[in-house]
Write an enzyme that holds these catalytic residues in place. Structure first.
Site, mmCIF file in Angstrom:
data_model
loop_
_atom_site.group_PDB
_atom_site.id
_atom_site.type_symbol
_atom_site.label_atom_id
_atom_site.label_comp_id
_atom_site.label_asym_id
_atom_site.label_seq_id
_atom_site.Cartn_x
_atom_site.Cartn_y
_atom_site.Cartn_z
ATOM 1 C CG ASP A 2 41.350 83.875 1.031
ATOM 2 O OD1 ASP A 2 40.451 83.373 0.320
ATOM 3 O OD2 ASP A 2 42.148 83.191 1.683
ATOM 4 C CD GLU A 7 40.685 78.101 -1.348
ATOM 5 O OE1 GLU A 7 40.852 76.958 -1.824
ATOM 6 O OE2 GLU A 7 41.506 79.033 -1.515
#
Length: 503
Positions: A127, A191
């Site tokens: 991400d 994350e």
């Protein structure tokens, strides 16, 4: 004395990404033991083209994490389909198990041939933070290649690591490699918004299976080039810890009323004064606690005269060094818990005395302190009973992972760095001032390391979460080569030969 002050400024930018101590190798005679069937990291032209094209395709998928409850789930699912097609050997090997965890994260279990060797883990996340197109030289999700660079969000943070790990393993499998030591690959999808549905769930799953890891390797540091004035040679930093975090909401409540007859103080005024006191009263300078002091001593010989004398005689110059470390916003983050006001909300109408004022402050906690200690310091600085406190989320700094001669994971990293990048003579264990997914794996290992095998300059560092993020094709190939070597190096059943400290 004035000249000494100027020279001390040369060390005031030490380690933008963290604090460090230094280990130095006397040549490469103590490399990781080599196996009889070692596969050399030599890639043909077709493989090199596929390598960079795979990364470019990954950048084009906008796997953006917007906030705690908002992600581009369509893109996250698409990314899973993409890596399945990009790395067919990884997904078809009989000794590799693939699982999807938390809907979008990926866990690979690579079964080694020697069950007596404790497994390890390679971490990364796919991400990325939002990337508005304004200010970008090329569109942030274009993955365009120009002048030897691949451009786009995630080229440094952290799709490069995701793709390099899978690419290295794919290339090894093509060459019929079978690992001796088992290992895991954990690829998180959230994350950037704390990792609660990705890394945290992967960690819990492995713990339920009784897994304990020899070490883990995640993002969090680089080969630093040009970060320290006076030091011309780049050096590698392996982060062995990371700061804690505290997101704290301050709130003041008052009876609302008409602005034509205001009270002596409003909720906004009271809270503004409290926040101002926090900004004007930095938390204690912790220089002397942690590895930074030792770092400066060991880096002394890298500096010209007279800075080298100052750093080598800290017993005399420590007050001067401490003062200058305190002044730069960069090194300020290394010597203390930082205070950052990030949100302020108050008021409902121009002629109404606001009933509530709220402020949110982010503290990055120095390794020598705890959440409770910081909270108590904050209350003492504010010193106003009308201010209420709410901890939104918090966690203490991570303990230092071992970096001594017997630390298998650390020495494995160090030796691989100096094998793949022989021009690097200085390797430093340090503290990451950001936060990574690796903090979720402390229940599985005491050897938590953060290192991205890529050269980075200050300009490149600013592009992370900024604009014009990019990675050179050469740097990415070097990252793949590093992981290709590291996976094979981990097959040894003993720690690499110890390194030598030079003072």
């Amino acid at each position: 004395m004035g000249r000494r002050y100027v020279c001390a400024l040369a060390l005031a930018a030490v380690l933008l990404l963290g604090t460090a101590t230094v280990s130095r190798s006397r040549g490469l005679q103590d490399k990781v033991p080599q196996g009889a069937s070692r596969i050399p990291p030599q890639f043909n032209q077709e493989e090199r083209v596929k390598m960079k094209e795979a990364l470019k395709g990954a950048i084009q998928i906008p796997t953006v994490s917007f906030g705690p409850e908002e992600s581009n789930t369509t893109a996250l699912a698409e990314f899973g389909e993409y890596i399945y097609k990009a790395f067919p050997k990884v997904f078809s090997a009989s000794f590799i198990q693939h699982e999807v965890v938390g809907e979008y994260s990926h866990l690979f279990t690579v079964q080694g041939s020697n069950p007596s060797l404790q497994p390890y883990m390679l971490l990364a996340h796919f991400d990325v933070v939002p990337a508005p197109e304004e200010g970008w030289e090329f569109p942030p999700f274009s993955g365009l290649e120009r002048d030897g660079f691949i451009h786009g969000r995630g080229t440094l943070d952290n799709k490069n690591s995701v793709m390099a790990i899978l690419q290295a393993l794919e290339l090894l499998l093509i060459r019929n490699y079978v690992p001796q030591r088992s290992f895991f690959i954990a690829l998180g999808h959230d994350e950037e918004i704390s990792g609660e549905n990705g890394a945290q769930k992967i960690s819990a799953l492995l713990q339920s299976r009784g897994v304990q890891l020899a070490f883990t390797i995640d993002e969090g540091s680089f080969i630093l080039d040009g970060f320290i004035p006076g030091i011309k040679k780049p050096f590698a930093q392996i982060a062995v810890s990371e700061k804690g975090s505290l997101n704290l909401k301050l709130q003041v409540n008052m009876t609302p009323g008409h602005s034509s007859a205001p009270p002596k103080e409003t909720s906004i005024g009271i809270l503004a004064a409290a926040v101002s006191r926090l900004e004007q009263t930095p938390l204690p300078n912790m220089f002397g606690d942690g590895p930074l002091k030792t770092t400066l001593k060991l880096l002394a010989n890298e500096f010209p005269f007279p800075t080298n004398i100052m750093l080598g005689n800290m017993w005399l110059f420590q007050p001067l060094v401490k003062r200058f470390l305190d002044r730069s916003y960069i090194t300020n983050a290394l010597v203390r818990t930082t205070t950052a006001l990030t949100m302020f909300n108050a008021g409902i109408k121009v002629n109404v005395i606001p009933p509530t004022a709220q402020a949110t402050i982010n503290f990055r906690i120095h390794p020598a302190q705890t959440v409770e200690e910081v909270l108590e310091l904050v209350k003492n600085i504010v010193a106003d009973d009308r201010v209420q406190y709410q901890v939104l989320n918090a966690f203490d700094p991570l303990p230092d992972s071992p970096s001594d001669d017997q630390a298998f994971g650390y020495q494995l990293l160090r030796q691989t760095i100096q094998s793949v990048f022989p021009e690097i003579s200085v390797v430093t264990p340090g503290t990451c001032i950001g936060n990574t997914d690796s903090r979720h794996y402390t229940n599985l290992s005491k050897g938590i390391y953060r290192f991205n095998p890529v050269y980075i300059q200050p300009e490149g560092f600013k592009s992370i979460h900024g604009i014009n993020e990019k990675i050179s094709v050469q740097a990415y190939e070097g990252q793949v080569k590093f992981l290709f070597e590291l996976i094979q190096n981990a097959d040894t059943d003993r720690a690499p030969a110890p390194h030598v400290h030079e003072l």
